[in-house]
Design a protein around this motif. Structure first.
Motif, PDB file in Angstrom:
ATOM      1  N   GLU A 173      70.139  11.170   9.751  1.00  9.68           N
ATOM      2  CA  GLU A 173      69.948  10.067   8.806  1.00  9.68           C
ATOM      3  C   GLU A 173      69.307   8.883   9.504  1.00  9.68           C
ATOM      4  N   LYS A 200      76.067  19.672   2.091  1.00  9.64           N
ATOM      5  CA  LYS A 200      75.976  19.716   0.624  1.00  9.64           C
ATOM      6  C   LYS A 200      74.822  20.605   0.196  1.00  9.64           C
ATOM      7  N   ARG A 219      78.014   6.012  11.432  1.00  9.93           N
ATOM      8  CA  ARG A 219      76.699   5.745  12.019  1.00  9.93           C
ATOM      9  C   ARG A 219      76.828   4.680  13.094  1.00  9.93           C
ATOM     10  N   HIS A 445      64.959  11.417   4.754  1.00  6.09           N
ATOM     11  CA  HIS A 445      65.382  12.324   5.819  1.00  6.09           C
ATOM     12  C   HIS A 445      64.527  13.580   5.748  1.00  6.09           C
TER      13      HIS A 445
HETATM   14  N1  ASP Z   1      72.272  11.898   2.725  1.00 11.49           N
HETATM   15  C1  ASP Z   1      71.507  10.846   2.148  1.00 11.49           C
HETATM   16  C2  ASP Z   1      71.975   9.515   2.707  1.00 11.49           C
HETATM   17  O1  ASP Z   1      73.036   9.409   3.288  1.00 11.49           O
HETATM   18  C3  ASP Z   1      71.636  10.777   0.660  1.00 11.49           C
HETATM   19  C4  ASP Z   1      70.972  11.921  -0.016  1.00 11.49           C
HETATM   20  O2  ASP Z   1      69.808  12.211   0.271  1.00 11.49           O
HETATM   21  O3  ASP Z   1      71.625  12.493  -0.891  1.00 11.49           O
HETATM   22  O4  ASP Z   1      71.292   8.523   2.552  1.00 11.49           O
END
Ligand code: ASP
Length: 579
Positions: A173, A200, A219, A445
């Motif tokens: 991230e 996920k 983070r 990402h």
């Molecule tokens: N994982 C991403 C974030 O933490 C959110 C996503 O793309 O669903 O910003």
């Protein structure tokens, strides 16, 4: 139970009932013949009265109670002679008949009232005392309610809450990982999740087509008022969806939260593409509670002999309505504001649109009245308005003017905490050039899918490719962001390559995901909301800290438990961190 009622529920209807209350002594006042105590618990405050005439022993006892003593009081509810309409229980008081001290307390290091005399540090150190204060209790209760309503809504529309592991491997991230050494695998480390992103996506491959989780993320970044090293997301993912489905589903969630919790019916959220947001507001999270949109003045202002302007890429202005009357001092202050190192502009040009139709500017030497009038017309400025103009490189100038616009919004009272202006920002660029590493980074990402219609540019003009990525923004705050994902192994591999991963590195870090993509990965996408920020927005505050029961300070320390801390030699040895 050690109580029959709470300290927040007795009203005029309770008069002449025998009750038992338990709680903390917030305050006591000794008036000679009578002693009053404010007794507090989670639900409120009830005034208790001890009468010297009717029960002198008890009254003597009450006089000795210190602040924050924990007591149980039995008595009869009576009507107050001087009522306090500001308190829920302000019509009554408890006429004490018996008092039990359940626990004594040292004098607390700060007053436990709405307005406390305690500084930030001391309140963090004694967080359990700060948590007794009403403003904190309200925030924590709001957070609870938001969590419950979120779960209710998502459950109703078919989402399943599934936990993902905390001891994992790096997730990209874009921040640093917190790592945990493995005792059983010497020299190896887990990483704590920056988000459950890869898991996920694997759940989608696993067939759980609507997933969510209220989940802690970690983070290791430099901290600010709205950042904590550990924070909570409402993390969501769906299969067999397009961007439109995700936007509708989660706009539904946020609308529902506003309705249930604030009784506010929000209109449909407007959408704005990234390019427009940057051009009009200089920010990908514009605060659209107010207008003051950017006005491009480059063409009008160049070639008139003002060297500073002639050599720059962009000259952009905003129109501060009704501010032509700003004094020299006020204008100097604004100049100082944009010159602050955090903002970094060289200077500020202003044009006052006077009530008599003339213009007064800081660049009168170079521009005549007609030329300034043209600026004003372009910016939609009228008599009484003030144009504020910055110049320089396009990206930098936009960023600086965004700060100035927000500052003017504050000064003019245009950013009201009880107004809510949500929008979706869509069509983000897929990649972002990083000057330091001299290569492209993923703007969201590396799992974000490019827009199919832009795919042809991926080899020759990768910087121009837009992504199927979106942010939900409210009042200048990014509430959440997500994207439609790549679900095709080849495209994912190409993406890693663009981001400068060697084949080896990609396999090593994300082999598990690439493998999964070979076993029937459905088209999928998702979003994650910053839950702490959502709470702060609902609570009308900027800082997320007081919506977290036990937060860390700006250096990432928990002042209460004094962490991080050193660990013992033995632990270090066991972990293989010391020979
Ligand atoms: N994982 C991403 C974030 O933490 C959110 C996503 O793309 O669903 O910003």
């Amino acid at each position: 139970m050690l109580r029959t009622h709470t300290c927040g529920e007795l009203t005029i209807n309770s008069i002449n009932t025998q009750v038992t209350l338990s709680g903390w002594v917030q305050k006591s006042r000794d008036l000679g013949g009578m002693t009053f105590i404010d007794l507090r618990d989670r639900y409120g405050i009830t005034q208790v009265v001890f009468n010297m005439e009717t029960n002198s022993v008890l009254c003597e006892q009450a006089r000795k109670l210190g602040r924050e003593f924990v007591v149980q009081i039995k008595g009869n509810v009576i009507e107050r002679s001087s009522k306090n309409p500001k308190m829920l229980t302000g019509d009554i008081e408890l006429d004490a008949a018996a008092l039990t001290i359940l626990n004594a307390s040292k004098t607390p290091p700060f007053t436990i009232e709405n307005e406390t005399d305690g500084g930030e540090e001391i309140r963090m150190k004694y967080r359990y005392l700060d948590l007794r204060r009403e403003p904190l209790k309200k925030n924590i209760a709001l957070r609870h309610k938001l969590g419950i309503e979120t779960r209710k809504y998502l459950d109703q529309v078919g989402f399943m809450e599934i936990e993902t592991p905390y001891l994992i491997k790096s997730t990209p991230e874009g921040a640093r990982d917190f790592v945990v050494p493995s005792r059983m695998n010497e020299g190896q480390f887990y990483a704590l999740p920056q988000s459950p992103q890869t898991f996920k996506q694997l759940l989608m491959v696993g067939g759980y087509d609507k997933y969510f989780q209220v989940v802690r993320c970690f983070r290791d970044e430099d901290l600010r008022a709205d950042r904590q090293p550990e924070f909570t997301q409402i993390d969501c993912e769906m299969s067999f969806v397009e961007q439109e489905d995700i936007l509708n589903t989660f706009e539904g969630l946020v609308k529902n939260l506003f309705k249930e919790i604030k009784g506010i019916e929000l209109d449909n959220f407007p959408r704005m593409d990234y390019a427009e947001a940057m051009a009009k507001y200089g920010s990908d999270k514009p605060d659209i509670r107010f207008g003051m949109e950017f006005c491009e003045l480059t063409e009008l202002a160049q070639g008139k002999g003002f060297k500073v302007f002639d050599s720059v890429e962009a000259i952009i202005g905003i129109n501060a309505k009704g501010c032509a009357s700003y004094s020299r001092k006020q204008l100097d202050k604004l100049t100082d504001f944009v010159r602050k190192p955090q903002i970094g502009a060289n200077g500020l040009v202003y044009v006052k649109c006077n009530d008599d139709g003339t213009f007064k500017s800081s660049v009168d030497k170079f521009y005549n009245q007609e030329q300034l009038a043209n600026w004003a017309t372009k910016a939609g400025a009228e008599k009484g308005d003030l144009l504020l103009v910055l110049a320089g490189g396009l990206d930098k100038t936009r960023k600086q003017l965004n700060e100035l616009r927000l500052e003017m919004g504050n000064q003019l009272g245009l950013r009201k905490s009880n107004e809510f202006a949500p929008l979706w920002v869509v069509d983000f660029p897929l990649l972002e050039w990083n000057e330091e590493s001299e290569r492209f980074h993923a703007m969201h990402h590396p799992f974000t899918s490019p827009k199919p219609e832009d795919l042809s540019m991926i080899d020759n003009q990768p910087g121009k490719v837009r992504a199927n990525a979106y942010d939900m923004v409210m009042n200048g705050v990014e509430l959440g962001g997500g994207s439609i994902r790549i679900h095709n192994k080849e495209l994912q591999a190409r993406m890693f390559e663009l981001l400068g991963f060697s084949e080896e590195e990609a396999k090593d870090q994300f082999g598990f995901l690439m493998n999964a993509f070979e076993y029937g990965a459905p088209p999928h996408g998702g979003i994650a909301f910053g839950f702490d920020r959502l709470c702060a927005i609902f609570g009308g505050q900027e800082s997320i800290r007081d919506f977290i029961a036990f937060p860390k300070n700006n250096s990432g320390r928990d002042l209460m438990i004094d962490s991080p801390s050193v660990i013992s030699e033995l632990q270090l040895k066991e972990l293989g961190l010391k020979k």
